[in-house]
Design a protein around this motif. Structure first.
Motif, PDB file in Angstrom:
ATOM      1  N   LYS A 189       0.355  -5.867 -10.425  1.00  0.00           N
ATOM      2  CA  LYS A 189      -0.501  -4.699 -10.529  1.00  0.00           C
ATOM      3  C   LYS A 189       0.074  -3.549  -9.736  1.00  0.00           C
ATOM      4  CE  LYS A 189      -3.482  -6.730  -6.986  1.00  0.00           C
ATOM      5  NZ  LYS A 189      -4.829  -7.295  -6.730  1.00  0.00           N
ATOM      6  N   ASP A 215       2.605  -4.406  -6.868  1.00  0.00           N
ATOM      7  CA  ASP A 215       2.230  -5.593  -6.103  1.00  0.00           C
ATOM      8  C   ASP A 215       2.404  -6.778  -7.039  1.00  0.00           C
ATOM      9  OD1 ASP A 215      -0.794  -6.648  -4.311  1.00  0.00           O
ATOM     10  OD2 ASP A 215       1.241  -7.452  -4.379  1.00  0.00           O
ATOM     11  N   ASN A 259     -10.774  -8.062 -10.849  1.00  0.00           N
ATOM     12  CA  ASN A 259     -10.799  -7.533  -9.488  1.00  0.00           C
ATOM     13  C   ASN A 259     -12.238  -7.407  -8.986  1.00  0.00           C
ATOM     14  OD1 ASN A 259      -9.434  -6.646  -7.211  1.00  0.00           O
ATOM     15  ND2 ASN A 259      -9.481  -4.514  -7.835  1.00  0.00           N
ATOM     16  N   SER A 289       0.837  -1.203   0.000  1.00  0.00           N
ATOM     17  CA  SER A 289       0.000   0.000   0.000  1.00  0.00           C
ATOM     18  C   SER A 289       0.869   1.248   0.000  1.00  0.00           C
ATOM     19  CB  SER A 289      -0.940   0.029   1.212  1.00  0.00           C
ATOM     20  OG  SER A 289      -0.200   0.180   2.404  1.00  0.00           O
ATOM     21  N   GLU A 316      -8.957   2.213  -9.371  1.00  0.00           N
ATOM     22  CA  GLU A 316      -9.311   0.813  -9.124  1.00  0.00           C
ATOM     23  C   GLU A 316      -8.925  -0.016 -10.335  1.00  0.00           C
ATOM     24  OE1 GLU A 316     -13.558   2.438  -7.877  1.00  0.00           O
ATOM     25  OE2 GLU A 316     -13.446   0.270  -7.650  1.00  0.00           O
ATOM     26  N   ILE A 345      -0.681  -0.509  -7.123  1.00  0.00           N
ATOM     27  CA  ILE A 345      -1.582  -0.019  -6.085  1.00  0.00           C
ATOM     28  C   ILE A 345      -1.334   1.476  -5.950  1.00  0.00           C
ATOM     29  CG2 ILE A 345      -2.353  -0.242  -3.710  1.00  0.00           C
ATOM     30  CD1 ILE A 345      -2.655  -2.797  -5.385  1.00  0.00           C
ATOM     31  N   TYR A 370      -8.579   0.317 -15.810  1.00  0.00           N
ATOM     32  CA  TYR A 370      -8.745   0.928 -14.503  1.00  0.00           C
ATOM     33  C   TYR A 370     -10.003   1.801 -14.523  1.00  0.00           C
ATOM     34  CZ  TYR A 370      -3.829   0.010 -13.216  1.00  0.00           C
ATOM     35  OH  TYR A 370      -2.627  -0.567 -12.910  1.00  0.00           O
ATOM     36  N   ALA A 381       2.512   5.237  -6.478  1.00  0.00           N
ATOM     37  CA  ALA A 381       2.028   3.866  -6.651  1.00  0.00           C
ATOM     38  C   ALA A 381       3.130   2.883  -6.273  1.00  0.00           C
ATOM     39  CB  ALA A 381       1.583   3.613  -8.091  1.00  0.00           C
TER      40      ALA A 381
END
Lengths: 115, 115
Positions: free
Chosen positions: A102, A95, B58, A3, B44, A104, B35, A92
């Protein structure tokens, strides 16, 4: 889970002054960190990234970022702000596992540079 | 220009309509991403495709249906959307999922409004 946090919703700075946009991260393992910028009605543009090596990373448009492992931070900096730097900035973290990869994203920081 | 194009740039549709968003990348990449960017929410990740195979969904509602016919093209088919689906939809590409060339490059986005 990986995160990032951007503690400031908005940063205001006068043109010609140095600017800093803050980002802190939480990762397991080695962090892959990125900064993107979004101008109005545009997609995200890649600015710079840290993978390994030198803690000071230089990117596009005169921006740089400093990776600080002890403070788990990756702040974006520029020595002299321009009005045209006004935009939304996203930090960002990558991950990555054996079957997924991806980014995050943080919630974004709006930078406003005043003439 | 980042080498990633998206059409249309703006789309207004009713809840009963069917429409499609298109993304094309000219970078020779093998991974493509959708996204969703809503106001006051982090970006997201919706879907990831690597070498035309979907590697990430997701928990996206089935009213969003992606299609990746080849590594250069990515579609998002929309049907029976809700007003809360109104957002900026961003496409991105990278060399490959879980590869070393990990930078994602974004298109300009499609601004979708669902009435």
């Amino acid at each position: 889970a990986q995160s990032v946090a951007q503690p400031e919703d908005q940063v205001n700075v006068a043109e010609g002054n140095p600017l800093t946009v803050k980002c802190t991260y939480s990762v397991s393992g080695n962090p892959y960190l990125f900064w993107y910028v979004q101008y109005p009605n545009r997609g995200l543009q890649f600015l710079l990234k840290y993978i390994t090596g030198d803690n000071l990373v230089k990117g596009s448009y005169g921006f740089e970022a400093e990776f600080n492992k002890s403070q788990t931070s990756f702040h974006l900096k520029k020595p002299s702000a321009l009005v045209s730097d006004s935009a939304l900035y996203f930090c960002a973290v990558r991950d990555r596992t054996y079957n997924t990869d991806k980014l995050i994203f943080g919630t974004g920081t709006r930078l406003q540079v005043f003439p | 220009e980042t080498g990633v194009t998206q059409t249309p740039r703006h789309l207004v549709m009713g809840m009963t309509n069917k429409k499609s968003l298109k993304c094309e990348q000219h970078l020779g990449h093998n991974a493509m991403y959708w996204y969703k960017q809503s106001a006051k929410k982090p970006l997201e990740l919706m879907f990831v495709y690597n070498f035309k195979e979907q590697t990430e969904n997701n928990s996206v509602p089935s009213r969003f249906s992606p299609e990746c016919p080849n590594s250069s093209h990515l579609f998002l088919h929309l049907h029976t959307l809700q007003p809360e689906d109104s957002a900026l939809y961003l496409c991105a590409s990278s060399q490959a999922v879980a590869g070393d060339q990990d930078t994602q490059y974004f298109g300009p986005g499609t601004r979708l409004t669902v009435l």
